[in-house]
Design a protein around this motif. Structure first.
Motif, PDB file in Angstrom:
ATOM      1  N   ALA A 313       0.836  -1.210   0.000  1.00 38.20           N
ATOM      2  CA  ALA A 313       0.000   0.000   0.000  1.00 38.20           C
ATOM      3  C   ALA A 313       0.868   1.257   0.000  1.00 38.20           C
ATOM      4  O   ALA A 313       0.586   2.225  -0.722  1.00 38.20           O
ATOM      5  N   SER A 314       1.938   1.248   0.805  1.00 32.81           N
ATOM      6  CA  SER A 314       2.825   2.412   0.877  1.00 32.81           C
ATOM      7  C   SER A 314       3.574   2.626  -0.444  1.00 32.81           C
ATOM      8  O   SER A 314       3.695   3.753  -0.924  1.00 32.81           O
ATOM      9  N   LEU A 315       4.088   1.528  -1.019  1.00 29.66           N
ATOM     10  CA  LEU A 315       4.808   1.642  -2.296  1.00 29.66           C
ATOM     11  C   LEU A 315       3.868   2.078  -3.414  1.00 29.66           C
ATOM     12  O   LEU A 315       4.249   2.877  -4.281  1.00 29.66           O
ATOM     13  N   SER A 316       2.642   1.573  -3.407  1.00 32.68           N
ATOM     14  CA  SER A 316       1.661   1.961  -4.424  1.00 32.68           C
ATOM     15  C   SER A 316       1.389   3.459  -4.351  1.00 32.68           C
ATOM     16  O   SER A 316       1.362   4.156  -5.366  1.00 32.68           O
ATOM     17  N   PHE A 317       1.176   3.949  -3.126  1.00 33.72           N
ATOM     18  CA  PHE A 317       0.984   5.395  -2.938  1.00 33.72           C
ATOM     19  C   PHE A 317       2.199   6.175  -3.431  1.00 33.72           C
ATOM     20  O   PHE A 317       2.071   7.144  -4.185  1.00 33.72           O
ATOM     21  N   LEU A 318       3.376   5.751  -3.018  1.00 30.03           N
ATOM     22  CA  LEU A 318       4.613   6.446  -3.362  1.00 30.03           C
ATOM     23  C   LEU A 318       4.789   6.560  -4.868  1.00 30.03           C
ATOM     24  O   LEU A 318       5.037   7.657  -5.401  1.00 30.03           O
ATOM     25  N   TYR A 319       4.650   5.452  -5.572  1.00 32.45           N
ATOM     26  CA  TYR A 319       4.936   5.441  -7.005  1.00 32.45           C
ATOM     27  C   TYR A 319       3.821   6.069  -7.831  1.00 32.45           C
ATOM     28  O   TYR A 319       4.090   6.773  -8.811  1.00 32.45           O
ATOM     29  N   VAL A 320       2.575   5.840  -7.455  1.00 33.22           N
ATOM     30  CA  VAL A 320       1.462   6.403  -8.232  1.00 33.22           C
ATOM     31  C   VAL A 320       1.414   7.921  -8.088  1.00 33.22           C
ATOM     32  O   VAL A 320       1.360   8.662  -9.083  1.00 33.22           O
ATOM     33  N   TYR A 321       1.467   8.423  -6.859  1.00 37.24           N
ATOM     34  CA  TYR A 321       1.335   9.873  -6.655  1.00 37.24           C
ATOM     35  C   TYR A 321       2.590  10.625  -7.087  1.00 37.24           C
ATOM     36  O   TYR A 321       2.500  11.763  -7.564  1.00 37.24           O
ATOM     37  N   ASN A 322       3.751  10.004  -6.932  1.00 34.22           N
ATOM     38  CA  ASN A 322       4.981  10.611  -7.429  1.00 34.22           C
ATOM     39  C   ASN A 322       4.868  10.865  -8.925  1.00 34.22           C
ATOM     40  O   ASN A 322       5.215  11.942  -9.423  1.00 34.22           O
ATOM     41  N   ASN A 323       4.347   9.874  -9.624  1.00 30.17           N
ATOM     42  CA  ASN A 323       4.259   9.988 -11.080  1.00 30.17           C
ATOM     43  C   ASN A 323       3.061  10.814 -11.544  1.00 30.17           C
ATOM     44  O   ASN A 323       3.084  11.375 -12.636  1.00 30.17           O
ATOM     45  N   LYS A 324       2.034  10.919 -10.705  1.00 33.94           N
ATOM     46  CA  LYS A 324       0.946  11.847 -11.023  1.00 33.94           C
ATOM     47  C   LYS A 324       1.470  13.290 -11.027  1.00 33.94           C
ATOM     48  O   LYS A 324       1.131  14.092 -11.906  1.00 33.94           O
ATOM     49  N   LEU A 325       2.305  13.602 -10.032  1.00 33.95           N
ATOM     50  CA  LEU A 325       2.919  14.930  -9.996  1.00 33.95           C
ATOM     51  C   LEU A 325       3.850  15.125 -11.192  1.00 33.95           C
ATOM     52  O   LEU A 325       3.859  16.197 -11.812  1.00 33.95           O
ATOM     53  N   ASN A 326       4.622  14.088 -11.525  1.00 34.78           N
ATOM     54  CA  ASN A 326       5.530  14.183 -12.671  1.00 34.78           C
ATOM     55  C   ASN A 326       4.778  14.478 -13.959  1.00 34.78           C
ATOM     56  O   ASN A 326       5.241  15.248 -14.810  1.00 34.78           O
ATOM     57  N   LEU A 327       3.611  13.852 -14.112  1.00 33.86           N
ATOM     58  CA  LEU A 327       2.819  14.077 -15.330  1.00 33.86           C
ATOM     59  C   LEU A 327       2.378  15.530 -15.428  1.00 33.86           C
ATOM     60  O   LEU A 327       2.468  16.148 -16.494  1.00 33.86           O
ATOM     61  N   HIS A 328       1.923  16.099 -14.314  1.00 28.57           N
ATOM     62  CA  HIS A 328       1.496  17.505 -14.334  1.00 28.57           C
ATOM     63  C   HIS A 328       2.681  18.439 -14.589  1.00 28.57           C
ATOM     64  O   HIS A 328       2.550  19.435 -15.305  1.00 28.57           O
ATOM     65  N   ILE A 329       3.844  18.109 -14.008  1.00 20.86           N
ATOM     66  CA  ILE A 329       5.044  18.928 -14.245  1.00 20.86           C
ATOM     67  C   ILE A 329       5.469  18.821 -15.703  1.00 20.86           C
ATOM     68  O   ILE A 329       5.861  19.818 -16.328  1.00 20.86           O
ATOM     69  N   LEU A 330       5.359  17.637 -16.276  1.00 15.48           N
ATOM     70  CA  LEU A 330       5.708  17.402 -17.676  1.00 15.48           C
ATOM     71  C   LEU A 330       4.795  18.189 -18.610  1.00 15.48           C
ATOM     72  O   LEU A 330       5.251  18.751 -19.609  1.00 15.48           O
ATOM     73  N   GLU A 331       3.518  18.263 -18.267  1.00 11.57           N
ATOM     74  CA  GLU A 331       2.539  18.942 -19.125  1.00 11.57           C
ATOM     75  C   GLU A 331       2.410  20.432 -18.826  1.00 11.57           C
ATOM     76  O   GLU A 331       1.819  21.175 -19.605  1.00 11.57           O
ATOM     77  N   GLY A 332       2.946  20.861 -17.676  1.00  9.50           N
ATOM     78  CA  GLY A 332       2.802  22.264 -17.290  1.00  9.50           C
ATOM     79  C   GLY A 332       1.432  22.580 -16.721  1.00  9.50           C
ATOM     80  O   GLY A 332       1.054  23.750 -16.598  1.00  9.50           O
ATOM     81  N   THR A 333       0.667  21.543 -16.349  1.00 12.27           N
ATOM     82  CA  THR A 333      -0.685  21.751 -15.813  1.00 12.27           C
ATOM     83  C   THR A 333      -0.611  21.899 -14.287  1.00 12.27           C
ATOM     84  O   THR A 333      -1.154  21.094 -13.544  1.00 12.27           O
ATOM     85  N   PHE A 334       0.064  22.964 -13.875  1.00  9.29           N
ATOM     86  CA  PHE A 334       0.304  23.174 -12.447  1.00  9.29           C
ATOM     87  C   PHE A 334      -0.977  23.496 -11.680  1.00  9.29           C
ATOM     88  O   PHE A 334      -1.203  22.962 -10.589  1.00  9.29           O
ATOM     89  N   ALA A 335      -1.822  24.353 -12.250  1.00  9.30           N
ATOM     90  CA  ALA A 335      -3.058  24.733 -11.558  1.00  9.30           C
ATOM     91  C   ALA A 335      -3.970  23.525 -11.384  1.00  9.30           C
ATOM     92  O   ALA A 335      -4.626  23.367 -10.346  1.00  9.30           O
ATOM     93  N   GLU A 336      -3.993  22.651 -12.396  1.00  6.92           N
ATOM     94  CA  GLU A 336      -4.867  21.472 -12.356  1.00  6.92           C
ATOM     95  C   GLU A 336      -4.381  20.418 -11.358  1.00  6.92           C
ATOM     96  O   GLU A 336      -5.120  19.499 -11.018  1.00  6.92           O
ATOM     97  N   SER A 337      -3.137  20.548 -10.915  1.00 12.05           N
ATOM     98  CA  SER A 337      -2.560  19.501 -10.051  1.00 12.05           C
ATOM     99  C   SER A 337      -2.664  19.810  -8.563  1.00 12.05           C
ATOM    100  O   SER A 337      -2.377  18.953  -7.739  1.00 12.05           O
ATOM    101  N   GLU A 338      -3.081  21.017  -8.203  1.00  8.01           N
ATOM    102  CA  GLU A 338      -3.066  21.402  -6.782  1.00  8.01           C
ATOM    103  C   GLU A 338      -3.989  20.540  -5.923  1.00  8.01           C
ATOM    104  O   GLU A 338      -3.759  20.394  -4.723  1.00  8.01           O
ATOM    105  N   TYR A 339      -5.013  19.948  -6.538  1.00  8.44           N
ATOM    106  CA  TYR A 339      -5.924  19.089  -5.776  1.00  8.44           C
ATOM    107  C   TYR A 339      -5.187  17.881  -5.177  1.00  8.44           C
ATOM    108  O   TYR A 339      -5.639  17.289  -4.178  1.00  8.44           O
ATOM    109  N   LEU A 340      -4.053  17.515  -5.793  1.00 11.74           N
ATOM    110  CA  LEU A 340      -3.297  16.362  -5.325  1.00 11.74           C
ATOM    111  C   LEU A 340      -2.573  16.637  -3.998  1.00 11.74           C
ATOM    112  O   LEU A 340      -2.303  15.712  -3.236  1.00 11.74           O
ATOM    113  N   ILE A 341      -2.259  17.904  -3.745  1.00  6.90           N
ATOM    114  CA  ILE A 341      -1.411  18.234  -2.594  1.00  6.90           C
ATOM    115  C   ILE A 341      -2.031  17.816  -1.262  1.00  6.90           C
ATOM    116  O   ILE A 341      -1.382  17.121  -0.470  1.00  6.90           O
TER     117      ILE A 341
END
Length: 514
Positions: A313-341
């Motif tokens: 469960a911890s590794l799943s959280f770590l890898y999924v959310y880490n890469n969700k942030l990476n996707l937003h950083i890659l796309e420049g969709t910073f405003a759309e990603s704040e809900y993740l914080i």
């Protein structure tokens, strides 16, 4: 943040689910006598406590200080026994070990044929699930029984077992060599970091090739392939060969998707492989594949057949959310990603006992990057300060370095000249102490130190000069990784064109159709 000073017994009890606590109490009630009720009392005290407090344990007088150490040790063992008795039946490794235990019991009772029958069936099951170490152990036990001439087995049985033992020993030796190589390369990464010169590149390349020179990949089974891809991936990370990282991470992930039963048998290896694959896609900016495989990873984790425990469960959280942030950083969709914080911060508390400080600080850096992209510089600085003020990140000087550099730029954007000057001095001192100071870092410091010396009319031209300089540095194999931490070129372009950095990155992401 994980508190590694907590008592081991206390942490174990707090990690138990409601069903595991209920199972333990049922199990403990069978053991309960007038002489051992104290360990159940200790369990109840620790279960109700928010923190480990020895004074609270001793306060009621039931448990004496002289007894506490032995009592804790006994309780720790009984909790593990209780969990062991309630392990899900679908876990193949536990099934194999259980059958091995049954075979040993039958052997000790002199029921040799029954023992051999169980061993043969268990061996086939082990081989089907690529558990070659267990299969080898079984063959060795079969040899022990047969060598006593007590079964009068069929002719040729001895030769059959010898051939099996040799084959399994060979394959296990290959797996061991490759897993050793992977661990050694990882150790080099922790000790010296990524290669910084052609000489270091050659050393790693020669080291790797020397260890795999006599291996034939075409003869590898699942486990040998896994360790070969693992070692190859660490080699490519070390030499900063992003295409090779992509190649071997893809092979790693495909190996599991082509053998779906191995996903459920080796979920940790599966999760790690997907994380490295997504990281390599991020480094290469392969946006479409990034989305595809991130979605596929989430779907697989959500499958009812996918194993569930605290570690997974911890590794799943770590890898999924880490890469969700990476996707937003890659796309420049910073405003759309704040809900993740807020989601990430809440989940960090839930998984605090299973994540180290490095991973928590890495989340903080990415959250800071999100706020920077949204031009919320105070929030950005707040999360960067959590990293900068952390004294325990000696293994990740690169993260400390880029946190300081991003903080400098955020202070510049806020127009805090006094704070900027102080941060410049402290950051410069910190960078001088680093063993792997890169040209990118030197240029950023030099540029920011000189900004106040430029006339307002000349600043845009200086931004243009620096952009040209950084574009050249980005082509350098040993410098390009720095741009993954800090997109300094996009920031410079936002200043030159007087546009938001988010818009610059979004535009680049659209032009990059990969």
């Amino acid at each position: 943040m994980a508190n590694h000073q907590k008592d081991f017994l206390f942490v174990l009890i707090k990690s138990l689910s409601k069903s595991e606590k209920r199972q333990f109490k049922i199990f403990a009630s069978r053991l309960e006598t007038s002489s051992n009720t104290k360990f159940i009392e200790l369990f109840n005290i620790l279960d109700k406590s928010e923190v480990y407090d020895e004074k609270l344990i001793l306060k009621n007088g039931v448990i004496q200080k002289a007894q506490l150490s032995n009592l804790k040790s006994y309780l720790y063992k009984q909790i593990l026994v209780s969990i062991r008795l309630n392990i899900p039946s679908q876990n193949i490794r536990y099934q194999l070990r259980e059958q091995m235990d049954f075979a040993v019991i039958l052997y000790n009772k002199g029921l040799y044929k029954q023992s051999l029958k169980i061993l043969d069936k268990t061996k086939q099951q082990a081989l089907e699930n690529d558990e070659k170490y267990m299969a080898y152990e079984i063959v060795e036990f079969e040899k022990l029984i047969e060598s006593q001439y007590i079964t009068r087995s069929i002719q040729g049985r001895a030769d059959e077992l010898v051939v099996q033992a040799k084959e399994l020993n060979y394959r296990n030796t290959i797996s061991s060599k490759l897993s050793n190589l992977s661990l050694q390369l990882y150790g080099i990464m922790l000790k010296t970091g990524y290669v910084k010169s052609d000489e270091e590149y050659k050393y790693i390349d020669d080291y790797f090739n020397r260890h795999i020179a006599k291996l034939d990949e075409s003869k590898f089974g699942f486990r040998e392939k896994y360790w070969f891809y693992n070692a190859s991936l660490w080699r490519s990370f070390l030499v900063q060969d992003f295409l090779a990282s992509y190649k071997f991470a893809y092979k790693w992930v495909t190996l599991f998707y082509d053998n779906p039963n191995m996903i459920y048998l080796n979920p940790v290896f599966f999760l790690k492989g997907n994380h490295y694959f997504l990281e390599s896609l991020y480094m290469l900016k392969y946006k479409s594949n990034f989305k595809k495989y991130l979605n596929l990873l989430e779907e697989t984790i959500a499958d009812p057949k996918f194993p569930v425990n605290d570690n997974i469960a911890s590794l799943s959280f770590l890898y999924v959310y880490n890469n969700k942030l990476n996707l937003h950083i890659l796309e420049g969709t910073f405003a759309e990603s704040e809900y993740l914080i807020p989601e990430i911060l809440a989940k960090l508390k839930v998984h605090s006992e299973h994540l180290d400080e490095h991973h928590e600080m890495l989340f903080f850096y990415k959250i800071a990057s999100i706020y920077f992209g949204n031009e919320k510089y105070n929030e950005c600085i707040n999360y960067l300060d959590k990293i900068i003020n952390n004294k325990n990140l000696t293994m990740r000087e690169d993260l400390m370095c880029f946190a300081r550099l991003l903080s400098l730029i955020a202070h510049y954007e806020l127009g805090k000249d006094y704070y900027l000057e102080n941060h410049l001095k402290s950051t410069y001192k910190f960078l001088l102490k680093m063993n792997d100071l890169h040209e990118v870092q030197k240029e950023i410091i030099k540029f920011l130190r000189n900004l106040n010396n430029f006339y307002p009319a000349d600043i845009k031209n200086e931004f243009k000069k620096m952009r040209t300089r950084f574009i050249e540095l980005e082509k350098n194999t040993y410098e390009k990784r720095a741009f993954l931490y800090l997109d300094i070129i996009s920031w410079l372009e936002s200043k030159i064109e007087n546009r938001k950095i988010a818009d610059i990155i979004k535009e680049k992401a659209k032009l990059n159709n990969r």
